[in-house]
Design a protein around this motif. Structure first.
Motif, PDB file in Angstrom:
ATOM      1  N   ASN A 642      41.615  41.983  36.428  1.00  0.00           N
ATOM      2  CA  ASN A 642      42.007  41.763  37.825  1.00  0.00           C
ATOM      3  C   ASN A 642      42.171  43.090  38.573  1.00  0.00           C
ATOM      4  OD1 ASN A 642      42.672  38.755  38.538  1.00  0.00           O
ATOM      5  ND2 ASN A 642      43.406  39.016  36.447  1.00  0.00           N
ATOM      6  N   LEU A 643      42.729  44.097  37.907  1.00  0.00           N
ATOM      7  CA  LEU A 643      42.897  45.407  38.536  1.00  0.00           C
ATOM      8  C   LEU A 643      41.545  46.047  38.858  1.00  0.00           C
ATOM      9  CD1 LEU A 643      45.850  46.619  36.293  1.00  0.00           C
ATOM     10  CD2 LEU A 643      45.968  46.421  38.786  1.00  0.00           C
ATOM     11  N   TRP A 644      40.603  45.983  37.921  1.00  0.00           N
ATOM     12  CA  TRP A 644      39.261  46.519  38.177  1.00  0.00           C
ATOM     13  C   TRP A 644      38.568  45.740  39.297  1.00  0.00           C
ATOM     14  CZ3 TRP A 644      37.720  51.146  37.109  1.00  0.00           C
ATOM     15  CH2 TRP A 644      38.231  51.825  36.001  1.00  0.00           C
ATOM     16  N   ALA A 645      38.800  44.422  39.337  1.00  0.00           N
ATOM     17  CA  ALA A 645      38.225  43.618  40.426  1.00  0.00           C
ATOM     18  C   ALA A 645      38.773  44.085  41.774  1.00  0.00           C
ATOM     19  CB  ALA A 645      38.523  42.135  40.208  1.00  0.00           C
ATOM     20  N   ARG A 646      40.080  44.361  41.837  1.00  0.00           N
ATOM     21  CA  ARG A 646      40.692  44.823  43.090  1.00  0.00           C
ATOM     22  C   ARG A 646      40.204  46.227  43.491  1.00  0.00           C
ATOM     23  NH1 ARG A 646      45.660  42.174  44.828  1.00  0.00           N
ATOM     24  NH2 ARG A 646      45.006  39.998  44.962  1.00  0.00           N
ATOM     25  N   LEU A 647      39.699  46.971  42.512  1.00  0.00           N
ATOM     26  CA  LEU A 647      39.080  48.271  42.814  1.00  0.00           C
ATOM     27  C   LEU A 647      37.605  48.111  43.174  1.00  0.00           C
ATOM     28  CD1 LEU A 647      40.743  50.387  39.973  1.00  0.00           C
ATOM     29  CD2 LEU A 647      41.177  50.597  42.436  1.00  0.00           C
ATOM     30  N   GLY A 650      32.892  45.656  39.938  1.00  0.00           N
ATOM     31  CA  GLY A 650      32.511  44.430  39.242  1.00  0.00           C
ATOM     32  C   GLY A 650      31.955  44.669  37.858  1.00  0.00           C
ATOM     33  N   ASN A 651      31.197  45.731  37.675  1.00  0.00           N
ATOM     34  CA  ASN A 651      30.596  45.970  36.363  1.00  0.00           C
ATOM     35  C   ASN A 651      31.653  46.325  35.318  1.00  0.00           C
ATOM     36  OD1 ASN A 651      28.004  45.319  37.108  1.00  0.00           O
ATOM     37  ND2 ASN A 651      27.460  47.418  37.668  1.00  0.00           N
ATOM     38  N   HIS A 652      32.681  47.073  35.724  1.00  0.00           N
ATOM     39  CA  HIS A 652      33.743  47.384  34.772  1.00  0.00           C
ATOM     40  C   HIS A 652      34.566  46.123  34.467  1.00  0.00           C
ATOM     41  CE1 HIS A 652      36.128  50.809  32.908  1.00  0.00           C
ATOM     42  NE2 HIS A 652      36.669  49.697  32.450  1.00  0.00           N
ATOM     43  N   ALA A 653      34.837  45.337  35.506  1.00  0.00           N
ATOM     44  CA  ALA A 653      35.554  44.070  35.292  1.00  0.00           C
ATOM     45  C   ALA A 653      34.772  43.182  34.325  1.00  0.00           C
ATOM     46  CB  ALA A 653      35.763  43.353  36.621  1.00  0.00           C
ATOM     47  N   TYR A 654      33.456  43.127  34.505  1.00  0.00           N
ATOM     48  CA  TYR A 654      32.622  42.278  33.655  1.00  0.00           C
ATOM     49  C   TYR A 654      32.598  42.791  32.209  1.00  0.00           C
ATOM     50  CZ  TYR A 654      28.651  39.791  31.720  1.00  0.00           C
ATOM     51  OH  TYR A 654      27.849  39.009  30.923  1.00  0.00           O
ATOM     52  N   LYS A 655      32.529  44.112  32.048  1.00  0.00           N
ATOM     53  CA  LYS A 655      32.572  44.705  30.700  1.00  0.00           C
ATOM     54  C   LYS A 655      33.816  44.207  29.968  1.00  0.00           C
ATOM     55  CE  LYS A 655      33.448  49.157  28.400  1.00  0.00           C
ATOM     56  NZ  LYS A 655      34.824  48.936  27.931  1.00  0.00           N
ATOM     57  N   MET A 656      34.942  44.150  30.695  1.00  0.00           N
ATOM     58  CA  MET A 656      36.193  43.725  30.061  1.00  0.00           C
ATOM     59  C   MET A 656      36.267  42.217  29.861  1.00  0.00           C
ATOM     60  SD  MET A 656      39.136  46.355  31.247  1.00  0.00           S
ATOM     61  CE  MET A 656      40.155  45.839  29.864  1.00  0.00           C
ATOM     62  N   GLY A 697      45.119  34.690  32.926  1.00  0.00           N
ATOM     63  CA  GLY A 697      44.794  35.923  33.638  1.00  0.00           C
ATOM     64  C   GLY A 697      43.298  36.166  33.686  1.00  0.00           C
ATOM     65  N   GLY A 698      42.617  35.845  32.574  1.00  0.00           N
ATOM     66  CA  GLY A 698      41.168  36.012  32.525  1.00  0.00           C
ATOM     67  C   GLY A 698      40.457  35.078  33.490  1.00  0.00           C
ATOM     68  N   ALA A 699      40.880  33.826  33.529  1.00  0.00           N
ATOM     69  CA  ALA A 699      40.268  32.856  34.450  1.00  0.00           C
ATOM     70  C   ALA A 699      40.515  33.265  35.899  1.00  0.00           C
ATOM     71  CB  ALA A 699      40.812  31.456  34.183  1.00  0.00           C
ATOM     72  N   ALA A 700      41.727  33.749  36.193  1.00  0.00           N
ATOM     73  CA  ALA A 700      42.049  34.199  37.550  1.00  0.00           C
ATOM     74  C   ALA A 700      41.122  35.331  37.979  1.00  0.00           C
ATOM     75  CB  ALA A 700      43.504  34.660  37.617  1.00  0.00           C
ATOM     76  N   ALA A 701      40.762  36.191  37.025  1.00  0.00           N
ATOM     77  CA  ALA A 701      39.927  37.356  37.345  1.00  0.00           C
ATOM     78  C   ALA A 701      38.533  36.946  37.808  1.00  0.00           C
ATOM     79  CB  ALA A 701      39.834  38.275  36.130  1.00  0.00           C
ATOM     80  N   PHE A 702      37.988  35.867  37.258  1.00  0.00           N
ATOM     81  CA  PHE A 702      36.684  35.377  37.731  1.00  0.00           C
ATOM     82  C   PHE A 702      36.738  35.140  39.239  1.00  0.00           C
ATOM     83  CE2 PHE A 702      35.963  34.713  33.314  1.00  0.00           C
ATOM     84  CZ  PHE A 702      34.623  34.459  33.097  1.00  0.00           C
ATOM     85  N   ALA A 703      37.792  34.431  39.670  1.00  0.00           N
ATOM     86  CA  ALA A 703      37.937  34.128  41.095  1.00  0.00           C
ATOM     87  C   ALA A 703      38.137  35.410  41.900  1.00  0.00           C
ATOM     88  CB  ALA A 703      39.110  33.171  41.307  1.00  0.00           C
ATOM     89  N   ARG A 715      37.318  38.829  51.638  1.00  0.00           N
ATOM     90  CA  ARG A 715      36.158  39.582  51.138  1.00  0.00           C
ATOM     91  C   ARG A 715      35.366  38.706  50.179  1.00  0.00           C
ATOM     92  NH1 ARG A 715      35.818  44.981  52.192  1.00  0.00           N
ATOM     93  NH2 ARG A 715      37.538  45.645  53.543  1.00  0.00           N
ATOM     94  N   LEU A 716      34.097  38.562  50.447  1.00  0.00           N
ATOM     95  CA  LEU A 716      33.219  37.706  49.664  1.00  0.00           C
ATOM     96  C   LEU A 716      32.396  38.559  48.700  1.00  0.00           C
ATOM     97  CD1 LEU A 716      32.055  35.538  52.701  1.00  0.00           C
ATOM     98  CD2 LEU A 716      33.987  35.121  51.169  1.00  0.00           C
ATOM     99  N   LEU A 717      32.406  38.192  47.441  1.00  0.00           N
ATOM    100  CA  LEU A 717      31.702  38.902  46.360  1.00  0.00           C
ATOM    101  C   LEU A 717      32.095  40.382  46.299  1.00  0.00           C
ATOM    102  CD1 LEU A 717      28.134  37.339  46.864  1.00  0.00           C
ATOM    103  CD2 LEU A 717      30.058  36.433  45.533  1.00  0.00           C
ATOM    104  N   PRO A 718      33.404  40.702  46.349  1.00  0.00           N
ATOM    105  CA  PRO A 718      33.811  42.115  46.390  1.00  0.00           C
ATOM    106  C   PRO A 718      33.613  42.853  45.074  1.00  0.00           C
ATOM    107  CG  PRO A 718      35.732  40.721  46.163  1.00  0.00           C
ATOM    108  CD  PRO A 718      34.559  39.803  46.367  1.00  0.00           C
ATOM    109  N   ALA A 719      33.553  42.114  43.964  1.00  0.00           N
ATOM    110  CA  ALA A 719      33.413  42.763  42.653  1.00  0.00           C
ATOM    111  C   ALA A 719      32.375  42.001  41.826  1.00  0.00           C
ATOM    112  CB  ALA A 719      34.767  42.795  41.939  1.00  0.00           C
ATOM    113  N   LEU A 720      31.237  41.734  42.448  1.00  0.00           N
ATOM    114  CA  LEU A 720      30.178  40.973  41.769  1.00  0.00           C
ATOM    115  C   LEU A 720      29.447  41.899  40.800  1.00  0.00           C
ATOM    116  CD1 LEU A 720      28.791  38.121  41.855  1.00  0.00           C
ATOM    117  CD2 LEU A 720      27.046  39.193  43.299  1.00  0.00           C
ATOM    118  N   PRO A 721      29.427  41.564  39.511  1.00  0.00           N
ATOM    119  CA  PRO A 721      28.726  42.423  38.555  1.00  0.00           C
ATOM    120  C   PRO A 721      27.212  42.177  38.571  1.00  0.00           C
ATOM    121  CG  PRO A 721      29.707  40.564  37.410  1.00  0.00           C
ATOM    122  CD  PRO A 721      30.090  40.413  38.856  1.00  0.00           C
TER     123      PRO A 721
END
Length: 785
Positions: A642-647, A650-656, A697-703, A715-721
């Motif tokens: 979720n923190l990486w998504a807020r930054l 998306g690619n780092h969020a997806y890696k995790m 927490g993981g499911a929330a991060a997808f959203a 913001r739409l697709l702000p952290a799309l990997p």
């Protein structure tokens, strides 16, 4: 073996070719109160039963340490003198009792001694229906079992059938780690028992860790009755069964005497025997199909609100455990990712529908009398993380048990605020339980202040009240429920803070959840002043309470106090490594890669640090995460995604996300490799052991990767990997009372549909493009982007 062609690789079905041997391989069902953990065995099918309201203990005496606050001046003096060792020792005087434990109700067995040699075994959980199924063959006869737990009928139902007339015979029996008695009469298996009056946390040594008292504690009743169309019902003193049938339905009813956090369950409790009997009688009068149909209507009205498609997949169709193993090797399986997201939503619907009783560390599924960390409400992250997906994944109703619990814990918390901290308002320390315990734990001085003394649980919990309001725009809720509680949490913080030597407001004493600093003299300690995590949570609490006061046009004087204090808070500091400082000074961490990252609260779940509004602080958060690294426990990984998504990475969020879905063997399997955080064969989160917060927490991060929002913009697709270059999502919610559906291709937004619950304005942002939106209540707008 069964042909797998009939089972398309699924986004909503977990399936296996063998029964569960371990808890972490089971399939779980629940109606938000009654929980069932199904092994799916053939000779003996084991089902762990739980009830969300069955805990050890009785109402807490919040006034357990009435003069604790008198030690505060000495602690603050030690801190002013930079004597951190003394401060740690003195801080232990601000401790009380440990929380109580979530109890296992018992185990139900369906036994059939003849079914030793079976073939074509198949076991599944369809999360789009909340129904589990087992099929197998013995001597050419096909046997089927179907299980679900109904919310409308408050009953568990198991339907057993055989393809050959008269081939079905089984017995139902029960045992429990609690005190209980079993009788059989009126063709019903009846179990009555009671929970311990105390169960010590599993990490504490004790000669007598579990204490029963037949005159105290929560009572429980379990009833089982069989409905048959043919064959004969048979029974003994402790079993109920059927012989030579073709079809049978087992009805299981459960109730406890829990009657609220402040009522003695033995003397002021509900009549568990009558409640269980009434539920059983009403359900038994209905057909299986009637109960099944009302279950589906009830469950699917929540589950079907959100759908997710992450594009084409080339992954083969495999059992879920094999699917996870394959995915852990780095193979593509977009539908497994969708399944994991929807499984999180499934678990929340299944474990959070009892007012004032939120999902605990294990949701509602626990077989242990001393479960890990008491399976309690750990409010320094875990209880809150359980609810990060409630609003944005369109399950606002499932938030209600936590919101009701906040109301309870504010009552005990007002006593804790006075007696432990000499302040008004209300406070919660880092552990609570069904009795709304609010005091710091540690057994009156035995606990390490690093985990025992943190007291910002109420501050953090109060932010959930605002979140519920801002997603629903329910002004009655804000006025009558949320604001008085938010005000009380803010009041405590106002009175708790002191000025540092430069006149800035700080907390003293302060700890940062479960983390340890290294002072300049080499001392490793927990107690300090002005911890960044405390101040981050106070900032968010004050910002939200000020907004609520303005919306309600009330409490102007108090609002001014908050605004003045907010301006005086000790500001965030950026350390020499470019990181966001966790401590008042730029000290080293004893564990630089520690699982908690509480000082990043302002980035997520808070909203006051963002890449565009506060870029320097956002970059410092990024640096902190880089220093901490990605290898951590399950729930911590969920938070970091979720923190990486807020930054907007998306690619780092997806890696995790891929690491969160790392395959972990069940706890009972002896393996010769490290068992870090990840996912068990049944998709349960591996802390390890099992803790449900990582799932949530993981499911929330997808959203969060697909939609981010505040009161002004979405913001739409702000952290799309890159891995999700094409796809669609329907039913995600945004702050301001909006609901969205998106379609994208080649990482570009193509179409957005937005609707408003209460009417309002917002700004849609995707890439460089923005669009101002104004909608009336119930109005829907589709935009080709």
């Amino acid at each position: 073996m069964l042909s797998c062609k009939s089972f398309a690789q699924s986004t909503n079905t977990l399936w296996y070719k063998q029964p569960a041997q371990y808890f972490e391989e089971t399939l779980v069902l629940g109606n938000g109160k009654l929980g069932a953990t199904v092994f799916g065995g053939v000779e003996s099918d084991k089902i762990y039963l739980n009830d969300a309201t069955l805990w050890s203990g009785e109402p807490v005496n919040a006034n357990m340490n009435p003069e604790a606050y008198k030690h505060l001046p000495a602690i603050r003096e030690a801190l002013r003198n930079e004597n951190y060792k003394l401060a740690d020792q003195l801080n232990k005087k601000l401790q009380g009792k440990f929380s109580e434990s979530y109890a296992p109700l018992g185990t139900m067995y369906l036994t059939n001694d003849k079914a030793t040699n079976y073939t074509n075994y198949y076991r599944e959980l369809d999360i789009s229906k909340a129904i589990s199924k087992v099929t197998y063959e013995v001597d050419g006869v096909k046997y089927t079992r179907e299980y679900f737990v109904s919310y409308p009928d408050q009953i568990m139902v198991i339907k057993l059938t055989s393809s050959k007339k008269g081939a079905l015979s089984f017995d139902v029996k029960f045992n429990s780690l609690l005190k209980y008695k079993t009788i059989v009469n009126d063709k019903t298996l009846k179990i009555n028992g009671y929970a311990p009056i105390h169960a010590e946390p599993n990490y504490r040594r004790s000669d007598n860790p579990v204490i029963f008292d037949e005159n105290k504690g929560i009572r429980f009743t379990t009833l089982a009755k069989i409905k048959n169309t043919d064959g004969a019902i048979v029974s003994t003193d402790t079993t109920l069964g059927i012989k030579n049938a073709s079809e049978a339905i087992v009805y299981v009813s459960i109730a406890t005497s829990f009657n609220g956090f402040d009522k003695n369950p033995a003397t002021q409790g509900l009549n568990n025997q009558a409640i269980a009997a009434t539920s059983l009688a009403k359900a038994y009068a209905k057909t299986y199909e009637q109960i099944r149909q009302s279950h589906l209507l009830d469950y699917q009205k929540f589950f079907n609100r959100v759908s997710l498609d992450l594009g084409k997949t080339t992954a083969p169709n495999l059992p879920t455990d094999d699917r996870l193993r394959r995915y852990a090797k780095g193979e593509e399986d977009k539908n497994l990712e969708v399944l994991y997201f929807q499984y999180g939503r499934y678990l929340l619907i299944s474990s959070s529908r009892t007012m004032g009783v939120p999902a605990n560390l294990q949701g509602i599924w626990n077989p242990y009398i001393r479960p890990p960390w008491s399976s309690n409400y750990t409010t320094n992250i875990n209880a809150e993380e359980n609810y990060w997906l409630a609003e944005n994944t369109n399950l606002s109703e499932m938030h209600a048990p936590l919101l009701g619990f906040i109301k309870n814990v504010a009552k005990t918390g007002a006593i804790t605020a006075k007696t432990f901290y000499g302040a008004n308002g209300w406070v919660v320390a880092h552990n609570s339980d069904i009795w709304a315990m609010s005091n710091p734990v540690g057994a009156f001085g035995e606990g390490d202040p690093g985990w025992a003394n943190w007291n910002m649980g109420g501050t953090w919990l109060s932010t959930h009240l605002w979140e519920h309001y801002i997603f629903t725009k329910d002004q009655n809720f804000l006025k009558n429920e949320a604001y008085p509680l938010m005000r009380g949490a803010a009041q405590f913080c106002l009175e708790w803070m002191v000025e540092d030597k430069n006149g800035k407001l700080i907390t003293s004493p302060s700890t940062s959840p479960e983390n340890i600093y290294i002072a300049p003299d080499g001392y490793k300690g927990a107690t300090m002043y002005g911890g960044s995590a405390d101040l981050a949570m106070i900032r968010e609490c004050f910002i939200q309470t000020i907004k609520a006061s303005k919306i309600l046009n009330t409490d102007a004087n108090f609002r001014t106090k908050l605004e003045t204090a907010l301006a005086k808070l000790y500001p965030y500091q950026i350390g020499k490594k470019g990181n966001l400082q966790e401590w008042y000074y730029d000290w080293e961490d004893a564990e630089p890669k520690h699982r908690h990252q509480s000082h990043l609260f302002g980035l997520f779940p808070g909203n006051h640090i963002t890449p565009n509004q506060t870029p320097d602080l956002a970059n410092a958060c990024r640096r902190t995460l880089e220093i901490k690294g990605d290898e951590t426990t399950g729930w911590s990984k969920g938070w970091r995604i979720n923190l990486w998504a807020r930054l907007w990475d998306g690619n780092h969020a997806y890696k995790m996300i891929r690491e969160l879905l790392n395959y972990v063997e069940p706890d009972g399997v002896k393996t010769n490799y490290a068992r870090g955080g990840g996912t068990y064969p049944n998709l349960f989160d591996a802390h390890p052991p099992f803790q449900i917060d990582g799932n949530f927490g993981g499911a929330a991060a997808f959203a969060e990767m697909l939609v981010q929002s505040d009161e002004q913009e979405i913001r739409l697709l702000p952290a799309l990997p890159d891995a999700w270059s094409s796809g669609s999502v329907k039913g995600i919610c945004a702050r301001g009372g909006f609901e969205l559906s998106l379609e994208w291709d080649n990482k570009l937004l193509k179409k957005v549909t937005i609707s408003s619950k209460k009417g309002g304005n917002t700004k849609l942002i995707s890439g460089e493009k923005t669009k101002n939106i104004s909608l009336k209540a119930g109005e829907k707008l589709t935009i080709n982007w």
